[in-house]
Scaffold this motif. Structure first.
Motif, PDB file in Angstrom:
ATOM      1  N   ALA A   1       0.842  -1.199   0.000  1.00  0.00           N
ATOM      2  CA  ALA A   1       0.000   0.000   0.000  1.00  0.00           C
ATOM      3  C   ALA A   1       0.874   1.244   0.000  1.00  0.00           C
ATOM      4  O   ALA A   1       1.988   1.249   0.520  1.00  0.00           O
ATOM      5  CB  ALA A   1      -0.915   0.005   1.225  1.00  0.00           C
ATOM      6  N   ALA A   2       0.320   2.308  -0.591  1.00  0.00           N
ATOM      7  CA  ALA A   2       1.042   3.580  -0.631  1.00  0.00           C
ATOM      8  C   ALA A   2       0.043   4.719  -0.687  1.00  0.00           C
ATOM      9  O   ALA A   2      -1.108   4.546  -1.115  1.00  0.00           O
ATOM     10  CB  ALA A   2       1.971   3.632  -1.836  1.00  0.00           C
ATOM     11  N   LEU A   3       0.489   5.899  -0.256  1.00  0.00           N
ATOM     12  CA  LEU A   3      -0.276   7.126  -0.402  1.00  0.00           C
ATOM     13  C   LEU A   3       0.547   8.081  -1.246  1.00  0.00           C
ATOM     14  O   LEU A   3       1.766   8.164  -1.104  1.00  0.00           O
ATOM     15  CB  LEU A   3      -0.568   7.750   0.972  1.00  0.00           C
ATOM     16  N   GLU A   4      -0.122   8.817  -2.133  1.00  0.00           N
ATOM     17  CA  GLU A   4       0.571   9.715  -3.057  1.00  0.00           C
ATOM     18  C   GLU A   4       0.240  11.169  -2.738  1.00  0.00           C
ATOM     19  O   GLU A   4      -0.929  11.563  -2.707  1.00  0.00           O
ATOM     20  CB  GLU A   4       0.175   9.400  -4.500  1.00  0.00           C
ATOM     21  N   GLU A   5       1.286  11.955  -2.485  1.00  0.00           N
ATOM     22  CA  GLU A   5       1.109  13.363  -2.149  1.00  0.00           C
ATOM     23  C   GLU A   5       0.472  14.120  -3.312  1.00  0.00           C
ATOM     24  O   GLU A   5       0.810  13.892  -4.480  1.00  0.00           O
ATOM     25  CB  GLU A   5       2.477  13.977  -1.800  1.00  0.00           C
ATOM     26  N   ASP A   6      -0.494  14.998  -2.979  1.00  0.00           N
ATOM     27  CA  ASP A   6      -1.229  15.789  -3.978  1.00  0.00           C
ATOM     28  C   ASP A   6      -2.017  14.911  -4.932  1.00  0.00           C
ATOM     29  O   ASP A   6      -2.347  15.323  -6.053  1.00  0.00           O
ATOM     30  CB  ASP A   6      -0.275  16.685  -4.778  1.00  0.00           C
ATOM     31  N   GLY A   7      -2.293  13.690  -4.487  1.00  0.00           N
ATOM     32  CA  GLY A   7      -3.089  12.795  -5.316  1.00  0.00           C
ATOM     33  C   GLY A   7      -4.530  12.765  -4.854  1.00  0.00           C
ATOM     34  O   GLY A   7      -4.910  13.410  -3.873  1.00  0.00           O
ATOM     35  N   SER A   8      -5.350  12.003  -5.575  1.00  0.00           N
ATOM     36  CA  SER A   8      -6.762  11.878  -5.204  1.00  0.00           C
ATOM     37  C   SER A   8      -7.275  10.528  -5.670  1.00  0.00           C
ATOM     38  O   SER A   8      -6.704   9.902  -6.566  1.00  0.00           O
ATOM     39  CB  SER A   8      -7.599  13.000  -5.832  1.00  0.00           C
ATOM     40  N   GLY A   9      -8.347  10.082  -5.054  1.00  0.00           N
ATOM     41  CA  GLY A   9      -8.960   8.833  -5.469  1.00  0.00           C
ATOM     42  C   GLY A   9      -8.182   7.620  -5.021  1.00  0.00           C
ATOM     43  O   GLY A   9      -7.267   7.688  -4.205  1.00  0.00           O
TER      44      GLY A   9
END
Length: 450
Positions: free
Chosen positions: A161-169
């Protein structure tokens, strides 16, 4: 500790980590079948992945996990491990030094990175300051720079799993997996998009929640910071003895031919051939002639001598023509030398028309090179003491152990560079056990030539 393992060493290392009491996660189907059990798909503390050239593995994860992994991977005296100054996931404030090919060279603290233009949405030119993240570290023996991106991701080791900065959805393997995120109780930070790897499709809700929770904590640590180093990375290079030790580990689990990892490290074609051979039989000895006949090297081929150093660097000493091939495991290489300077330690001038004749034998701890002039007169012989030689299709590989023996044109024998070996031991680059072996080899050669 939880560890995710990928690449040609996976079966052996799964056995190694499991026997040491660690939990292997995110295992592939073949691994589950070989070990006759189920493996969790949760987030890892350590990712252990085979490098692109198959010579060794990277370790990326928490400081403690990498430390434990380094100790476990010391499977032979010719295993070398180095810390990476630009670890996976680290964030730097970099400066664009110029462009190369389809990307930009970015200076980082501890080295340089390569930013492919498709890894940034910004227009990039020399002198720009950019906040970048290391997405693909490179081993110290490679000439490539680590790859970086201007997209910042908070990612768990192993890629669940990962989270992306300035991302969405939500970016997921399929719509059903994406919908599972809404069922989780983890609080996700604002302004970060969710990215789930392929393993998320099989993961339990508890594993997904644990993975995203770790990613959220990491994202919080990135907030408002120009630089960050969430993980450590180390590189492990396996010598020939170490590869055969890994064969023994793998043999405890499944059919493994002699030289399994040594052959697979040579090329992708050779790796596929090993799988086919093991499905039919189990050779008891390393089949050098069969491997070299099929994949090289053979007489007439061009072969590079890749001279590894204990600090991780690799120096290509040159390329030559294979003029003799022995099916028992040795080749003779002829190189034409350029004029200028003198031959290392011998002191004899290096002149136009000189040739170097090198004999390399698979598995031997040394190799000789004899220099001759245009008339065939001997200008001296240099015997290099090294980790056991491996004759791959395009190159001979080993790590130099500093101490060497030379034979001067007048027949005088001299042992050199013991002080360099002592310094390498004192600095922790060469183990006491390996240094003792190098000295024993050098002493035996010196006695034989005297």
């Amino acid at each position: 500790m939880r560890v995710a393992i990928r690449g040609i060493y996976t079966t052996a290392l799964t056995r190694l980590f499991s026997e040491a009491g660690h939990e292997v996660v995110q295992a592939t189907g073949p691994i589950e079948k070989r070990f006759e059990g189920e493996f969790a798909d949760g987030p890892a503390d350590l990712a252990c992945e085979t490098g692109r050239d198959r010579q060794g593995v990277s370790l990326s994860g928490t400081d403690e996990a990498v430390r434990v992994g380094r100790e476990l991977l010391a499977v032979g005296r010719d295993t070398f491990v180095w810390n990476d100054p630009t670890p996976l996931g680290s964030v730097f404030e970099g400066r664009v030094e110029g462009t190369r090919g389809g990307g930009a060279v970015v200076s980082l603290e501890g080295g340089e990175g390569y930013l492919p233009f498709d890894e940034t949405e910004e227009y990039v030119e020399e002198g720009d300051s950019l906040r970048v993240q290391v997405t693909e570290p490179t081993p110290p023996w490679s000439d490539d720079d680590p790859r970086v991106s201007t997209t910042i991701r908070a990612r768990t080791p192993g890629g669940l799993a990962a989270l992306e900065e300035d991302g969405s959805g939500i970016d997921a393997p399929d719509a059903e997996t994406a919908r599972l995120v809404d069922l989780l109780s983890v609080e996700l930070p604002e302004g970060w998009g969710v990215s789930l790897g392929r393993r998320a499709r099989e993961a339990s809700l508890a594993d997904l929640e644990a993975g995203l929770s770790r990613a959220a904590d990491l994202a919080a640590a990135f907030e408002g910071r120009d630089t960050a180093e969430p993980y450590a990375t180390a590189w492990c290079w396996f010598g020939r003895e170490s590869r055969f030790s890994l064969d023994e580990l793998r043999r405890e689990v499944t059919t493994t031919m002699a030289g399994h990892h040594r052959i697979k490290a040579g090329s992708n074609r050779a790796s596929d051939a090993v799988d086919f051979a093991e499905a039919l039989c189990e050779p008891e000895e390393f089949p050098f002639d069969a491997v070299a006949s099929q994949f090289g090297p053979q007489a007439g081929d061009t072969l590079a001598i890749e001279h590894g150093k204990p600090d991780g660097r690799v120096i290509t000493l040159g390329r030559g023509e294979v003029i003799e091939y022995d099916p028992e495991g040795s080749i003779t290489l002829r190189r034409e030398m350029t004029a200028g300077g003198s031959y290392d330690a011998l002191g004899t001038p290096r002149e136009s028309g000189d040739v170097a004749i090198t004999t390399l034998k698979e598995g031997r701890w040394w190799y000789p090179t004899t220099y001759r002039d245009t008339d065939g007169e001997r200008k001296g012989t240099y015997i290099n003491v090294c980790t056991p030689v491996e004759l791959f299709p395009k190159s001979a590989r080993y790590v130099d152990l500093h101490v060497d023996v030379i034979k001067h044109p007048d027949g005088r024998v001299e042992r050199v560079d013991d002080d360099e070996l002592d310094e390498a031991v004192d600095s922790g680059l060469v183990s006491d056990e390996l240094a003792e072996k190098a000295r024993e080899v050098a002493a035996a050669i010196e006695r034989a030539l005297a």
